[in-house]
Design a protein around this motif. Structure first.
Motif, PDB file in Angstrom:
ATOM      1  N   SER A  19       1.247   4.829  -5.833  1.00 17.22           N
ATOM      2  CA  SER A  19       0.853   5.602  -4.661  1.00 17.22           C
ATOM      3  C   SER A  19       1.273   7.061  -4.800  1.00 17.22           C
ATOM      4  CB  SER A  19       1.497   5.006  -3.399  1.00 17.22           C
ATOM      5  OG  SER A  19       1.303   5.858  -2.293  1.00 17.22           O
ATOM      6  N   ARG A  20       0.426   7.976  -4.365  1.00 20.26           N
ATOM      7  CA  ARG A  20       0.737   9.410  -4.428  1.00 20.26           C
ATOM      8  C   ARG A  20       1.804   9.794  -3.411  1.00 20.26           C
ATOM      9  NH1 ARG A  20      -2.581  12.261  -7.660  1.00 20.26           N
ATOM     10  NH2 ARG A  20      -4.509  11.278  -8.360  1.00 20.26           N
ATOM     11  N   THR A  21       2.033   8.935  -2.429  1.00 20.89           N
ATOM     12  CA  THR A  21       3.064   9.219  -1.415  1.00 20.89           C
ATOM     13  C   THR A  21       4.374   8.508  -1.752  1.00 20.89           C
ATOM     14  OG1 THR A  21       2.357   7.369  -0.018  1.00 20.89           O
ATOM     15  CG2 THR A  21       1.348   9.519   0.398  1.00 20.89           C
ATOM     16  N   LEU A  22       4.456   7.984  -2.973  1.00 24.23           N
ATOM     17  CA  LEU A  22       5.637   7.229  -3.368  1.00 24.23           C
ATOM     18  C   LEU A  22       6.885   8.095  -3.252  1.00 24.23           C
ATOM     19  CD1 LEU A  22       6.622   4.506  -4.560  1.00 24.23           C
ATOM     20  CD2 LEU A  22       6.370   5.535  -6.821  1.00 24.23           C
ATOM     21  N   ALA A  23       7.812   7.664  -2.394  1.00 23.77           N
ATOM     22  CA  ALA A  23       9.047   8.425  -2.189  1.00 23.77           C
ATOM     23  C   ALA A  23      10.228   7.780  -2.892  1.00 23.77           C
ATOM     24  CB  ALA A  23       9.354   8.544  -0.694  1.00 23.77           C
ATOM     25  N   GLY A  24      10.148   6.474  -3.097  1.00 22.33           N
ATOM     26  CA  GLY A  24      11.275   5.759  -3.679  1.00 22.33           C
ATOM     27  C   GLY A  24      11.212   5.728  -5.193  1.00 22.33           C
ATOM     28  N   SER A  25      11.946   4.821  -5.771  1.00 16.50           N
ATOM     29  CA  SER A  25      12.051   4.711  -7.217  1.00 16.50           C
ATOM     30  C   SER A  25      10.731   4.273  -7.838  1.00 16.50           C
ATOM     31  CB  SER A  25      13.147   3.706  -7.576  1.00 16.50           C
ATOM     32  OG  SER A  25      13.124   3.425  -8.949  1.00 16.50           O
ATOM     33  N   ILE A  26      10.403   4.860  -8.987  1.00 13.44           N
ATOM     34  CA  ILE A  26       9.174   4.469  -9.674  1.00 13.44           C
ATOM     35  C   ILE A  26       9.341   3.140 -10.414  1.00 13.44           C
ATOM     36  CG2 ILE A  26       8.270   6.812  -9.936  1.00 13.44           C
ATOM     37  CD1 ILE A  26       9.329   6.815 -12.796  1.00 13.44           C
ATOM     38  N   THR A  27      10.500   2.530 -10.288  1.00 10.75           N
ATOM     39  CA  THR A  27      10.663   1.185 -10.846  1.00 10.75           C
ATOM     40  C   THR A  27      10.051   0.122  -9.933  1.00 10.75           C
ATOM     41  OG1 THR A  27      12.839   0.966  -9.806  1.00 10.75           O
ATOM     42  CG2 THR A  27      12.789   1.769 -12.069  1.00 10.75           C
ATOM     43  N   ALA A  36      -6.374  -8.288  -6.535  1.00 15.45           N
ATOM     44  CA  ALA A  36      -6.568  -9.024  -5.270  1.00 15.45           C
ATOM     45  C   ALA A  36      -5.261  -9.245  -4.515  1.00 15.45           C
ATOM     46  CB  ALA A  36      -7.273 -10.360  -5.531  1.00 15.45           C
ATOM     47  N   MET A  37      -4.378  -8.264  -4.564  1.00 16.53           N
ATOM     48  CA  MET A  37      -3.129  -8.330  -3.808  1.00 16.53           C
ATOM     49  C   MET A  37      -3.364  -7.702  -2.439  1.00 16.53           C
ATOM     50  SD  MET A  37      -0.305  -7.168  -6.693  1.00 16.53           S
ATOM     51  CE  MET A  37      -0.928  -5.481  -6.675  1.00 16.53           C
ATOM     52  N   LYS A  38      -2.986  -8.385  -1.398  1.00 16.45           N
ATOM     53  CA  LYS A  38      -3.185  -7.852  -0.052  1.00 16.45           C
ATOM     54  C   LYS A  38      -2.331  -6.609   0.152  1.00 16.45           C
ATOM     55  CE  LYS A  38      -4.485 -12.206   2.152  1.00 16.45           C
ATOM     56  NZ  LYS A  38      -4.167 -13.189   3.221  1.00 16.45           N
ATOM     57  N   ALA A  39      -2.972  -5.554   0.650  1.00 15.72           N
ATOM     58  CA  ALA A  39      -2.290  -4.265   0.799  1.00 15.72           C
ATOM     59  C   ALA A  39      -1.157  -4.312   1.810  1.00 15.72           C
ATOM     60  CB  ALA A  39      -3.295  -3.183   1.185  1.00 15.72           C
ATOM     61  N   ASN A  40      -1.265  -5.203   2.782  1.00 17.33           N
ATOM     62  CA  ASN A  40      -0.229  -5.286   3.820  1.00 17.33           C
ATOM     63  C   ASN A  40       0.877  -6.269   3.473  1.00 17.33           C
ATOM     64  OD1 ASN A  40      -1.619  -7.668   4.115  1.00 17.33           O
ATOM     65  ND2 ASN A  40      -1.883  -7.523   6.335  1.00 17.33           N
ATOM     66  N   THR A  41       0.883  -6.762   2.223  1.00 15.94           N
ATOM     67  CA  THR A  41       1.953  -7.653   1.784  1.00 15.94           C
ATOM     68  C   THR A  41       3.282  -6.918   1.862  1.00 15.94           C
ATOM     69  OG1 THR A  41       0.466  -8.800   0.262  1.00 15.94           O
ATOM     70  CG2 THR A  41       2.833  -9.051  -0.130  1.00 15.94           C
ATOM     71  N   CYS A  42       4.287  -7.597   2.374  1.00 18.37           N
ATOM     72  CA  CYS A  42       5.612  -6.992   2.500  1.00 18.37           C
ATOM     73  C   CYS A  42       6.188  -6.707   1.122  1.00 18.37           C
ATOM     74  CB  CYS A  42       6.520  -7.955   3.266  1.00 18.37           C
ATOM     75  SG  CYS A  42       8.160  -7.305   3.567  1.00 18.37           S
ATOM     76  N   SER A  43       6.673  -5.490   0.930  1.00 15.66           N
ATOM     77  CA  SER A  43       7.324  -5.129  -0.328  1.00 15.66           C
ATOM     78  C   SER A  43       8.758  -5.651  -0.334  1.00 15.66           C
ATOM     79  CB  SER A  43       7.303  -3.612  -0.515  1.00 15.66           C
ATOM     80  OG  SER A  43       7.894  -2.961   0.589  1.00 15.66           O
ATOM     81  N   PHE A  44       9.449  -5.450  -1.432  1.00 10.77           N
ATOM     82  CA  PHE A  44      10.859  -5.848  -1.509  1.00 10.77           C
ATOM     83  C   PHE A  44      11.655  -4.738  -2.179  1.00 10.77           C
ATOM     84  CE2 PHE A  44       8.641  -7.915  -5.118  1.00 10.77           C
ATOM     85  CZ  PHE A  44       9.276  -7.291  -6.179  1.00 10.77           C
ATOM     86  N   ASN A  45      12.966  -4.791  -2.014  1.00 11.49           N
ATOM     87  CA  ASN A  45      13.840  -3.770  -2.574  1.00 11.49           C
ATOM     88  C   ASN A  45      14.443  -4.271  -3.887  1.00 11.49           C
ATOM     89  OD1 ASN A  45      16.831  -2.638  -2.809  1.00 11.49           O
ATOM     90  ND2 ASN A  45      15.591  -1.093  -1.786  1.00 11.49           N
ATOM     91  N   PRO A  46      14.246  -3.548  -4.998  1.00  7.46           N
ATOM     92  CA  PRO A  46      14.755  -4.010  -6.297  1.00  7.46           C
ATOM     93  C   PRO A  46      16.147  -3.500  -6.633  1.00  7.46           C
ATOM     94  CG  PRO A  46      13.323  -2.134  -6.636  1.00  7.46           C
ATOM     95  CD  PRO A  46      13.387  -2.345  -5.144  1.00  7.46           C
ATOM     96  N   ILE A 100       0.819  -1.209   0.000  1.00  5.29           N
ATOM     97  CA  ILE A 100       0.000   0.000   0.000  1.00  5.29           C
ATOM     98  C   ILE A 100       0.859   1.268   0.000  1.00  5.29           C
ATOM     99  CG2 ILE A 100      -0.270   0.342   2.504  1.00  5.29           C
ATOM    100  CD1 ILE A 100      -3.279   0.902   1.915  1.00  5.29           C
ATOM    101  N   GLY A 101       2.116   1.139   0.360  1.00  8.51           N
ATOM    102  CA  GLY A 101       3.017   2.285   0.318  1.00  8.51           C
ATOM    103  C   GLY A 101       3.496   2.608  -1.092  1.00  8.51           C
ATOM    104  N   PHE A 102       3.249   1.691  -2.044  1.00  8.83           N
ATOM    105  CA  PHE A 102       3.730   1.876  -3.414  1.00  8.83           C
ATOM    106  C   PHE A 102       2.620   1.944  -4.454  1.00  8.83           C
ATOM    107  CE2 PHE A 102       7.280   0.051  -1.120  1.00  8.83           C
ATOM    108  CZ  PHE A 102       8.377   0.736  -1.623  1.00  8.83           C
ATOM    109  N   LEU A 103       1.443   1.393  -4.128  1.00  8.68           N
ATOM    110  CA  LEU A 103       0.356   1.305  -5.090  1.00  8.68           C
ATOM    111  C   LEU A 103      -0.905   1.970  -4.557  1.00  8.68           C
ATOM    112  CD1 LEU A 103       0.975  -2.432  -6.027  1.00  8.68           C
ATOM    113  CD2 LEU A 103       1.477  -0.461  -7.491  1.00  8.68           C
TER     114      LEU A 103
END
Length: 366
Positions: free
Chosen positions: A271-279, A228-238, A214-217
């Protein structure tokens, strides 16, 4: 029109190979290549002394890294740290833009890095047309090289496996260990999750706790909700990952990523609060619950998220890979553990790139 760009850009493969009678000299061959994406390299592989080849293992380990002009010193330090911590036969695939090629070649050939084995690949930004939204109100211009990781099979066409690393890392252990990361059947890549023990719930500058989907999308968008992706799913670093390129091609990962890039231009799915890379957002979608994990010590990150020291000196020393993702880069004025990074920095013989240091003059090439 755009399909023509994909098939016709980068039409030459220029290979510099040693003359048999003069080991240090080079000749040039121009070779046609039918790469489906047209991502074709300018090849510079220096002749390596036989004693160095004897000391290193024969199996090639392909390492892909992007090298932009304004961050070139970062890529140099990253490659230097990898090279000096392994006996494996590492070949660097350095992705850059045309106006940086000469500077990069001079830096590599006129310093202690002259024995590195590498290929320089000239990235054509036109492959991104229609896939990236350019916001004229934002101060940061589009950085096309950040998307190079999406095109790995075209950058390293003959490899079955490759490592991708950002330019703001240094490696403190043998890259062979990362290369040997086991990937589960059907998985095209292995990343470091943002909920692992070293990075759990990190406050990212300007975005709060950006460690789940949810921090990225933007979950208010129907297109995202339908997945149907759970919003609280842990993201990863690319910024550091291992790719199974055979599986990547079978699943057509590049086309999937381009699809979501194009949809974002039309629907603003990030996400509008996206701070990291748009990749990151398209990778999160494509690899949702379909990726393996690397050892967290192979991506000890957020060293660039603040000027303060987040980790203890003992932990930093034990890390296998240090990653200064965030605003504070180790070649800049303020960064945590910049002295650790600087051990691997090789001064620019042209003097174009210099370190910015507090309480001292800029570090210049001597």
């Amino acid at each position: 029109m755009f399909s023509n760009i994909l098939t016709n850009s980068w039409v030459l493969l220029v290979v510099h190979v040693p003359r048999p009678s003069h080991p240090s000299a080079c000749i040039t061959e121009i070779i046609a290549d039918s790469n489906p994406l047209g991502l074709q390299p300018i090849d510079f592989i220096p002749a390596v002394p036989q004693r160095l080849m004897d000391e290193r293992n024969d199996k090639e380990i392909s390492v892909v890294i992007a090298a932009s002009e304004e961050r070139l010193g970062g890529a140099i330090a990253a490659m230097n740290s990898i090279y000096h911590n392994t006996k494996s036969n590492v070949v660097f695939y350095i992705v850059t833009l045309n106006d940086t090629v000469d500077h990069l070649r001079l830096w590599l050939s006129n310093t202690a890095l002259k024995n590195l084995r590498y290929r320089i690949l000239d990235f054509d930004p036109r492959v991104l047309e229609g896939k990236v939204q350019v916001d004229p109100q934002k101060a940061d211009p589009l950085k096309p090289l950040t998307f190079a990781r999406f095109y790995l099979p075209s950058l390293v066409p003959h490899a079955e496996k490759a490592i991708y690393v950002d330019d703001d890392v240094v490696v403190q252990d043998d890259i062979l260990e990362l290369y040997n990361t086991p990937l589960k059947p059907g998985h095209a890549a292995a990343f470091s999750d943002d909920c692992d023990s070293t990075t759990n719930k990190v406050a990212v500058r300007g975005a709060g706790n950006q460690y789940n989907y949810i921090g990225f999308l933007d979950y208010k968008k129907e297109t995202i909700r339908k997945l149907a992706m759970k919003a609280n799913t842990c993201s990863f670093n690319p910024g550091v990952f291992v790719a199974n390129l055979t599986e990547w091609k079978l699943q057509n990962i590049t086309k999937q990523l381009e699809k979501w890039m194009t949809l974002n231009v039309a629907e603003e799915l990030y996400s509008r609060t996206l701070a990291g890379s748009i990749t990151t957002p398209p990778l999160l979608i494509v690899f949702y619950k379909q990726h393996s994990s690397i050892d967290p010590m192979w991506n000890v990150r957020h060293l660039g998220s603040s000027a303060g020291k987040r980790y203890s000196p003992q932990f930093v020393k034990a890390a296998k890979l240090l990653h200064w993702n965030g605003h504070f880069k180790p070649w800049g004025r303020t960064a945590s553990y910049a002295e650790v990074w600087e051990k691997w920095y090789v001064p620019d013989p042209t003097g174009k790139f210099s370190l910015i240091r507090r309480h001292s003059e800029a570090y210049e090439a001597k």
